[in-house]
Design an enzyme around this catalytic site. Structure first.
Site, PDB file in Angstrom:
ATOM      1  N   TYR A  33      40.111  44.506  40.389  1.00 23.18           N
ATOM      2  CA  TYR A  33      40.519  45.255  41.573  1.00 23.18           C
ATOM      3  C   TYR A  33      41.999  45.569  41.531  1.00 23.18           C
ATOM      4  CZ  TYR A  33      42.833  41.185  43.732  1.00 23.18           C
ATOM      5  OH  TYR A  33      43.668  40.140  44.011  1.00 23.18           O
ATOM      6  N   LYS A 143      43.578  41.277  36.894  1.00 22.46           N
ATOM      7  CA  LYS A 143      43.363  41.188  38.342  1.00 22.46           C
ATOM      8  C   LYS A 143      41.866  41.168  38.636  1.00 22.46           C
ATOM      9  CE  LYS A 143      45.622  43.102  42.495  1.00 22.46           C
ATOM     10  NZ  LYS A 143      46.389  41.908  42.862  1.00 22.46           N
ATOM     11  N   GLU A 176      53.133  31.612  40.024  1.00 23.67           N
ATOM     12  CA  GLU A 176      53.151  32.624  41.078  1.00 23.67           C
ATOM     13  C   GLU A 176      52.592  31.996  42.337  1.00 23.67           C
ATOM     14  OE1 GLU A 176      50.691  35.848  39.711  1.00 23.67           O
ATOM     15  OE2 GLU A 176      49.014  34.538  39.226  1.00 23.67           O
ATOM     16  N   LEU A 200      50.093  37.400  37.271  1.00 24.45           N
ATOM     17  CA  LEU A 200      49.755  38.814  37.370  1.00 24.45           C
ATOM     18  C   LEU A 200      51.046  39.629  37.325  1.00 24.45           C
ATOM     19  CD1 LEU A 200      47.416  40.886  38.007  1.00 24.45           C
ATOM     20  CD2 LEU A 200      48.313  40.846  40.342  1.00 24.45           C
TER      21      LEU A 200
END
Length: 280
Positions: A33, A143, A176, A200
């Site tokens: 996505y 993702k 992250e 990401l």
């Protein structure tokens, strides 16, 4: 339209949309996505998001049913149908539809799109963070829809009265956040984790780096630890939904607040960039 959904050519309000039970997303979470904001009916950084979307599909050997330009046109068409032009624009590709089987379903994937009203934060209000060990897999650069660790981390933050969770690997390396990238400022320099397979490559992260370089602020794309985050001059959190946030608490300890002028310089520049790009 207050909300709008799309599935393989069908449009409708989100609560009216249905999908086949045999879509592979139901059995395997088999999909990728991307998403970003729109303002004044203009989708921000759309080419960057679509490039990343197609790259995620390529890395998982998924077949797109549209070209980049066709997807871009479709998203804009849907944005234009909405009652407001300030939106969260989300799109995903699942591998296809078929009886449950681990091997790939042949043919192009299924395209989903979701639009809902949303506003971008101006980043003025500080946020609270907690940390948790990063137990996700080693393909965080893709993702995908496999977001259970992020869902659990987001719920952990909510129960702790925090806004976001910082992931760290064994040894304390920060990767992250549950649904954001995070960065620190130390001695006038922006330090952000490198874009390896543990994070990401965020679009907002890329804009942050470019803006810092434009402002002649040094940038270091190197690993840093949780201890370094505790002792940073400032802690930044970026995402496509919130372009530049800053934290004043991590695991109940005060953080940041030592370089407010530099922080404000970066925040204001990023918000100005977004505002100018989406002006009427």
């Amino acid at each position: 339209m207050k909300t709008l959904g799309y599935y393989n050519g069908k449009f409708g309000e989100l609560d009216e949309m249905t999908v086949p039970m045999n879509d592979r997303v139901c059995w395997f979470g088999d999909g990728v996505y991307d998403a970003g904001p729109a303002r004044n009916y203009k989708i921000f950084a759309i080419d960057e998001h679509i490039d990343r979307f197609f790259n995620s599909a390529r890395l998982l050997d998924m077949k797109m049913p549209v070209t980049k330009q066709e997807l871009k046109d479709l998203l804009q068409e849907m944005v234009n149908k909405m009652d407001t032009g300030n939106l969260f624009v989300y799109y995903q590709l699942t591998r296809g539809t078929g009886i449950r089987n681990h091997v790939f379903t042949e043919g192009p994937g299924n395209l989903w799109i979701m639009l809902k009203p949303a506003e971008i934060s101006d980043g003025m209000k500080p946020i609270k963070l907690i940390s948790t060990e990063d137990t996700r897999f080693f393909h965080c650069n893709i993702k995908t829809l496999n977001l259970i660790p992020s869902v659990m981390a987001a719920e952990k933050a909510k129960k702790a009265g925090a806004d976001e969770t910082v992931f760290y690997r064994p040894g304390g390396r920060v990767t992250e956040c549950a649904h954001s990238n995070c960065h620190i400022i130390k001695d006038g320099k922006l330090i952000t984790a490198p874009t390896d397979n543990l994070i990401l490559p965020g679009i907002a992260r890329a804009h942050l780096i470019r803006m810092c370089k434009k402002l002649e602020i040094p940038v270091s794309e190197t690993p840093y630890t949780l201890d370094e985050m505790y002792n940073a001059d400032e802690v930044l959190v970026t995402s496509s939904s919130n372009l530049c946030l800053h934290a004043n608490e991590l695991d109940g300890r005060p953080v940041g607040g030592k370089a407010p002028e530099l922080l404000e310089k970066i925040r204001a520049a990023l918000i100005d960039e977004f505002t100018e790009a989406t002006a009427i």
